[in-house]
Design a protein around this motif. Structure first.
Motif, PDB file in Angstrom:
ATOM      1  N   THR A  99       0.843  -1.192   0.000  1.00 49.70           N
ATOM      2  CA  THR A  99       0.000   0.000   0.000  1.00 49.70           C
ATOM      3  C   THR A  99       0.879   1.243   0.000  1.00 49.70           C
ATOM      4  OG1 THR A  99      -0.129   0.107   2.424  1.00 49.70           O
ATOM      5  CG2 THR A  99      -1.799  -1.222   1.283  1.00 49.70           C
ATOM      6  N   LEU A 100       0.267   2.381  -0.274  1.00 49.51           N
ATOM      7  CA  LEU A 100       1.002   3.645  -0.263  1.00 49.51           C
ATOM      8  C   LEU A 100       0.995   4.197   1.166  1.00 49.51           C
ATOM      9  CD1 LEU A 100      -0.440   5.179  -3.557  1.00 49.51           C
ATOM     10  CD2 LEU A 100       1.579   3.747  -3.252  1.00 49.51           C
ATOM     11  N   GLY A 101       1.675   3.480   2.050  1.00 48.60           N
ATOM     12  CA  GLY A 101       1.591   3.760   3.475  1.00 48.60           C
ATOM     13  C   GLY A 101       0.374   3.070   4.061  1.00 48.60           C
ATOM     14  N   SER A 102       0.384   2.830   5.361  1.00 55.29           N
ATOM     15  CA  SER A 102      -0.750   2.141   5.973  1.00 55.29           C
ATOM     16  C   SER A 102      -2.011   3.005   5.959  1.00 55.29           C
ATOM     17  CB  SER A 102      -0.409   1.730   7.409  1.00 55.29           C
ATOM     18  OG  SER A 102      -0.045   2.852   8.191  1.00 55.29           O
ATOM     19  N   LYS A 103      -1.841   4.331   5.961  1.00 52.61           N
ATOM     20  CA  LYS A 103      -2.994   5.231   5.967  1.00 52.61           C
ATOM     21  C   LYS A 103      -3.827   5.057   4.701  1.00 52.61           C
ATOM     22  CE  LYS A 103      -3.934  10.144   6.867  1.00 52.61           C
ATOM     23  NZ  LYS A 103      -3.302  11.448   7.153  1.00 52.61           N
ATOM     24  N   GLU A 104      -3.167   5.018   3.546  1.00 59.45           N
ATOM     25  CA  GLU A 104      -3.891   4.804   2.282  1.00 59.45           C
ATOM     26  C   GLU A 104      -4.562   3.447   2.268  1.00 59.45           C
ATOM     27  OE1 GLU A 104      -4.267   2.551  -1.264  1.00 59.45           O
ATOM     28  OE2 GLU A 104      -2.315   2.496  -0.284  1.00 59.45           O
ATOM     29  N   GLY A 105      -3.858   2.424   2.772  1.00 60.36           N
ATOM     30  CA  GLY A 105      -4.437   1.089   2.782  1.00 60.36           C
ATOM     31  C   GLY A 105      -5.698   1.016   3.618  1.00 60.36           C
ATOM     32  N   LEU A 106      -5.661   1.615   4.792  1.00 61.00           N
ATOM     33  CA  LEU A 106      -6.849   1.626   5.652  1.00 61.00           C
ATOM     34  C   LEU A 106      -8.014   2.354   4.994  1.00 61.00           C
ATOM     35  CD1 LEU A 106      -5.086   2.255   9.059  1.00 61.00           C
ATOM     36  CD2 LEU A 106      -6.828   0.509   8.714  1.00 61.00           C
ATOM     37  N   ALA A 107      -7.732   3.507   4.387  1.00 62.32           N
ATOM     38  CA  ALA A 107      -8.800   4.287   3.766  1.00 62.32           C
ATOM     39  C   ALA A 107      -9.412   3.548   2.583  1.00 62.32           C
ATOM     40  CB  ALA A 107      -8.263   5.646   3.322  1.00 62.32           C
ATOM     41  N   ASN A 108      -8.572   2.922   1.760  1.00 59.39           N
ATOM     42  CA  ASN A 108      -9.101   2.209   0.596  1.00 59.39           C
ATOM     43  C   ASN A 108      -9.816   0.922   0.985  1.00 59.39           C
ATOM     44  OD1 ASN A 108      -8.622   3.883  -1.619  1.00 59.39           O
ATOM     45  ND2 ASN A 108      -6.490   3.287  -1.746  1.00 59.39           N
ATOM     46  N   LEU A 109      -9.359   0.267   2.048  1.00 59.38           N
ATOM     47  CA  LEU A 109     -10.086  -0.909   2.512  1.00 59.38           C
ATOM     48  C   LEU A 109     -11.454  -0.486   3.045  1.00 59.38           C
ATOM     49  CD1 LEU A 109     -10.170  -3.948   2.959  1.00 59.38           C
ATOM     50  CD2 LEU A 109      -9.226  -3.561   5.250  1.00 59.38           C
ATOM     51  N   ALA A 110     -11.496   0.634   3.755  1.00 59.86           N
ATOM     52  CA  ALA A 110     -12.779   1.140   4.238  1.00 59.86           C
ATOM     53  C   ALA A 110     -13.733   1.364   3.077  1.00 59.86           C
ATOM     54  CB  ALA A 110     -12.575   2.435   5.020  1.00 59.86           C
ATOM     55  N   ALA A 111     -13.236   1.971   1.997  1.00 60.30           N
ATOM     56  CA  ALA A 111     -14.084   2.211   0.832  1.00 60.30           C
ATOM     57  C   ALA A 111     -14.536   0.903   0.188  1.00 60.30           C
ATOM     58  CB  ALA A 111     -13.330   3.062  -0.190  1.00 60.30           C
ATOM     59  N   ALA A 112     -13.670  -0.120   0.257  1.00 62.20           N
ATOM     60  CA  ALA A 112     -13.970  -1.391  -0.403  1.00 62.20           C
ATOM     61  C   ALA A 112     -15.029  -2.197   0.337  1.00 62.20           C
ATOM     62  CB  ALA A 112     -12.691  -2.215  -0.551  1.00 62.20           C
ATOM     63  N   ILE A 113     -15.049  -2.125   1.658  1.00 59.98           N
ATOM     64  CA  ILE A 113     -15.890  -3.056   2.417  1.00 59.98           C
ATOM     65  C   ILE A 113     -17.076  -2.395   3.104  1.00 59.98           C
ATOM     66  CG2 ILE A 113     -13.872  -4.516   2.820  1.00 59.98           C
ATOM     67  CD1 ILE A 113     -13.903  -3.606   5.752  1.00 59.98           C
ATOM     68  N   THR A 114     -17.212  -1.077   2.977  1.00 60.61           N
ATOM     69  CA  THR A 114     -18.231  -0.352   3.745  1.00 60.61           C
ATOM     70  C   THR A 114     -19.432   0.007   2.887  1.00 60.61           C
ATOM     71  OG1 THR A 114     -16.520   0.594   5.162  1.00 60.61           O
ATOM     72  CG2 THR A 114     -18.663   1.666   5.194  1.00 60.61           C
ATOM     73  N   SER A 115     -20.606  -0.261   3.418  1.00 63.68           N
ATOM     74  CA  SER A 115     -21.849   0.216   2.824  1.00 63.68           C
ATOM     75  C   SER A 115     -22.373   1.382   3.668  1.00 63.68           C
ATOM     76  CB  SER A 115     -22.901  -0.898   2.805  1.00 63.68           C
ATOM     77  OG  SER A 115     -22.467  -2.003   2.031  1.00 63.68           O
ATOM     78  N   SER A 236       3.887  -0.723   8.230  1.00 62.62           N
ATOM     79  CA  SER A 236       4.422   0.438   7.525  1.00 62.62           C
ATOM     80  C   SER A 236       5.942   0.463   7.637  1.00 62.62           C
ATOM     81  CB  SER A 236       3.831   1.716   8.132  1.00 62.62           C
ATOM     82  OG  SER A 236       4.502   2.861   7.657  1.00 62.62           O
ATOM     83  N   MET A 237       6.587   1.007   6.613  1.00 58.80           N
ATOM     84  CA  MET A 237       8.041   1.209   6.642  1.00 58.80           C
ATOM     85  C   MET A 237       8.397   2.529   7.328  1.00 58.80           C
ATOM     86  SD  MET A 237       8.965  -1.494   4.878  1.00 58.80           S
ATOM     87  CE  MET A 237      10.669  -1.249   4.409  1.00 58.80           C
ATOM     88  N   SER A 238       7.420   3.375   7.570  1.00 60.01           N
ATOM     89  CA  SER A 238       7.683   4.760   7.950  1.00 60.01           C
ATOM     90  C   SER A 238       8.500   4.890   9.226  1.00 60.01           C
ATOM     91  CB  SER A 238       6.358   5.514   8.120  1.00 60.01           C
ATOM     92  OG  SER A 238       5.672   5.601   6.897  1.00 60.01           O
ATOM     93  N   LYS A 239       8.058   4.252  10.292  1.00 60.38           N
ATOM     94  CA  LYS A 239       8.725   4.414  11.580  1.00 60.38           C
ATOM     95  C   LYS A 239       9.857   3.417  11.752  1.00 60.38           C
ATOM     96  CE  LYS A 239       5.231   7.230  12.319  1.00 60.38           C
ATOM     97  NZ  LYS A 239       4.239   7.587  11.307  1.00 60.38           N
ATOM     98  N   THR A 240       9.653   2.179  11.306  1.00 58.85           N
ATOM     99  CA  THR A 240      10.653   1.133  11.506  1.00 58.85           C
ATOM    100  C   THR A 240      11.967   1.473  10.822  1.00 58.85           C
ATOM    101  OG1 THR A 240       8.872  -0.488  11.599  1.00 58.85           O
ATOM    102  CG2 THR A 240      11.095  -1.334  11.262  1.00 58.85           C
ATOM    103  N   TYR A 241      11.870   2.012   9.614  1.00 57.37           N
ATOM    104  CA  TYR A 241      13.075   2.283   8.819  1.00 57.37           C
ATOM    105  C   TYR A 241      13.260   3.772   8.528  1.00 57.37           C
ATOM    106  CZ  TYR A 241      13.001  -2.757   8.078  1.00 57.37           C
ATOM    107  OH  TYR A 241      12.996  -4.127   8.277  1.00 57.37           O
ATOM    108  N   SER A 242      12.590   4.634   9.267  1.00 51.50           N
ATOM    109  CA  SER A 242      12.672   6.082   9.043  1.00 51.50           C
ATOM    110  C   SER A 242      12.417   6.418   7.572  1.00 51.50           C
ATOM    111  CB  SER A 242      14.034   6.627   9.493  1.00 51.50           C
ATOM    112  OG  SER A 242      14.203   6.486  10.878  1.00 51.50           O
ATOM    113  N   MET A 243      11.296   5.927   7.057  1.00 51.26           N
ATOM    114  CA  MET A 243      10.934   6.125   5.649  1.00 51.26           C
ATOM    115  C   MET A 243       9.547   6.767   5.507  1.00 51.26           C
ATOM    116  SD  MET A 243      12.262   2.418   4.215  1.00 51.26           S
ATOM    117  CE  MET A 243      11.657   2.649   2.532  1.00 51.26           C
ATOM    118  N   PRO A 244       9.209   7.792   6.309  1.00 50.74           N
ATOM    119  CA  PRO A 244       7.837   8.308   6.263  1.00 50.74           C
ATOM    120  C   PRO A 244       7.445   8.897   4.912  1.00 50.74           C
ATOM    121  CG  PRO A 244       9.237   9.773   7.540  1.00 50.74           C
ATOM    122  CD  PRO A 244      10.030   8.534   7.290  1.00 50.74           C
ATOM    123  N   GLY A 245       8.352   9.610   4.279  1.00 53.17           N
ATOM    124  CA  GLY A 245       8.024  10.246   3.018  1.00 53.17           C
ATOM    125  C   GLY A 245       8.008   9.301   1.827  1.00 53.17           C
ATOM    126  N   TRP A 246       8.479   8.078   2.024  1.00 50.39           N
ATOM    127  CA  TRP A 246       8.513   7.109   0.928  1.00 50.39           C
ATOM    128  C   TRP A 246       7.132   6.533   0.657  1.00 50.39           C
ATOM    129  CZ3 TRP A 246      13.532   4.529  -0.516  1.00 50.39           C
ATOM    130  CH2 TRP A 246      14.628   5.203   0.008  1.00 50.39           C
TER     131      TRP A 246
END
Length: 409
Positions: A99-115, A236-246
């Protein structure tokens, strides 16, 4: 044509903008603001990861469209991480998606499974995307306590039995942003049993899995037998590997949920830039001493801030994980609420923190302190706060009121 769009009406104003505006104004006047507000890692990405990015970007074949699910090597690398770290074996073809960060993944999963009209259970306080991803998708949110204990389990059980319609999913996030709470494997066993019994999905946000300071490493929900029947987990890679902007993250677990997310993403993106995915693969498969170093760094910062604040007269629980301290507002300022106290702290101590109200109404008695400055700057922040607390009398609220907000990372 002046009426606000329906989905925008469901999003409250961005309360952190109040602090950001005050911070920008102070800096424009030459003030030295120590910014502990946003959870934005300040350490550089490890050199071997950057080197792999540079190497990959030299190949013009990587400049073309990528794959929205993630390149095969990256999905295999994530599966390898789960096997090494948690003893969980995942099928990289059907149970892992990039995913494009965990935030995008959560938002798109919400759109996919929510009525529209669905009910989702979300801890309060909690990271804003946990509720607003589903609110944007048309769901209603039922708040539950955010501490992983029997009270939370009882609240989930009550929510399932008394909500109409019955909740379809539960968000959990341990180590937690903002509260820094950690969950045990025993808690997850009870949670999975509850989800299987009541037939709801568990959406676990494990972004801070590698930032822990004492005891056993935080577990994954997927370690529990039968969890894959009801659980998808975001990392997410952001905090573990200091890759937030990636902007690189993953979802793993329940095949039905991963497939739904993959289908949604296939219409929306072509995946992260391929060299980023190649570099992320190198991070997961390569030496992990950089992860140990990051963990040590945040522990050292914690051990500067928490004792320093206590010596200044502000007792803050010491976090066992994450990169945050969840600080109760000092008693004499408790009447102000978190937004006004944050504004006062910025004005008087030149320290920016995140108002707890940004994470939900039950966060308003706290502020979140991010450990995102070096120890010298953190010591200066503590000195500034100590001076403020020692010299300040009673203050009333001075900043403008703002509706319940969302905040940034």
């Amino acid at each position: 044509m002046t009426e606000e769009f329906h989905r925008i009406r469901r999003l409250p104003p961005y309360v952190f903008a109040v602090v950001n505006k005050a911070k920008a104004a102070a800096r424009a006047e030459g003030a030295d603001i120590i910014d502990l507000g946003m959870g934005n890692p300040d350490s550089p990405t490890p050199p071997h990861i950057v080197a792999k990015l540079v190497e990959a970007v030299q190949d013009p074949r990587t400049h073309r469209y990528s794959v929205s699910r993630g390149i095969t090597g990256l999905r295999r690398a994530l599966a390898g991480y789960y096997d090494r770290r948690f003893g969980v074996k995942l099928d990289p073809e059907t149970e892992v998606i990039a995913t494009l960060g965990s935030k995008e993944g959560l938002a798109n999963l919400a759109a996919a499974i929510t009525s529209p009209g669905d009910t989702i259970m979300v801890p309060n306080p909690s990271y804003p995307i946990h509720q607003f991803g589903f609110i944007i998708a048309g769901a209603g949110v039922r708040s539950i306590p955010g501490t992983p204990d029997d009270e939370m389990l009882r609240a989930i059980d009550r929510a399932v039995r008394h909500s109409v319609p019955k909740p379809t999913a539960l968000i959990v996030n341990f180590p937690s942003n903002p509260t820094a709470e950690l969950a045990s494997l025993d808690f997850y066993k009870e949670l999975v049993a509850l989800a299987r019994r009541h037939e709801f999905f568990i959406l676990s946000d494990l972004a801070y899995a590698e930032l822990y300071f004492e005891g056993e490493p935080p577990p994954s929900v997927l370690q529990v037998e039968g969890a894959r029947d009801v659980t998808v987990e975001f990392t997410s890679m952001s905090k573990t590997y200091s890759m937030p902007g990636w902007r690189m993250g993953f979802a793993a677990g329940n095949q039905r949920l991963v497939t739904a997310l993959a289908r949604m993403k296939s219409y929306l993106d072509y995946g992260a830039f391929t060299p980023i995915q190649v570099a992320a693969t190198a991070a997961l498969n390569g030496p992990q001493d950089c992860v140990d170093a990051a963990r040590t760094l945040y522990r050292e910062r914690r051990d500067v801030v928490i004792p320093g604040l206590e010596a200044a007269g502000w007792k803050v629980p010491s976090p066992r994980g994450s990169m945050f301290a969840w600080a109760p507002i000092p008693e004499r300022y408790a009447h102000m609420g978190s937004l006004d106290f944050s504004t006062l702290l910025l004005e008087k101590a030149r320290v920016a923190v995140a108002p707890g109200i940004g994470f939900g109404e039950y966060g308003d008695g706290h502020v979140r302190i991010a450990l995102v400055e070096n120890t010298q700057r953190l010591r200066q922040a503590v000195r500034n706060i100590r001076t403020f607390l020692a010299s300040d009398g009673n203050h009333s609220s001075a900043s403008p009121e703002a509706p319940t907000p969302q905040v940034s990372a």
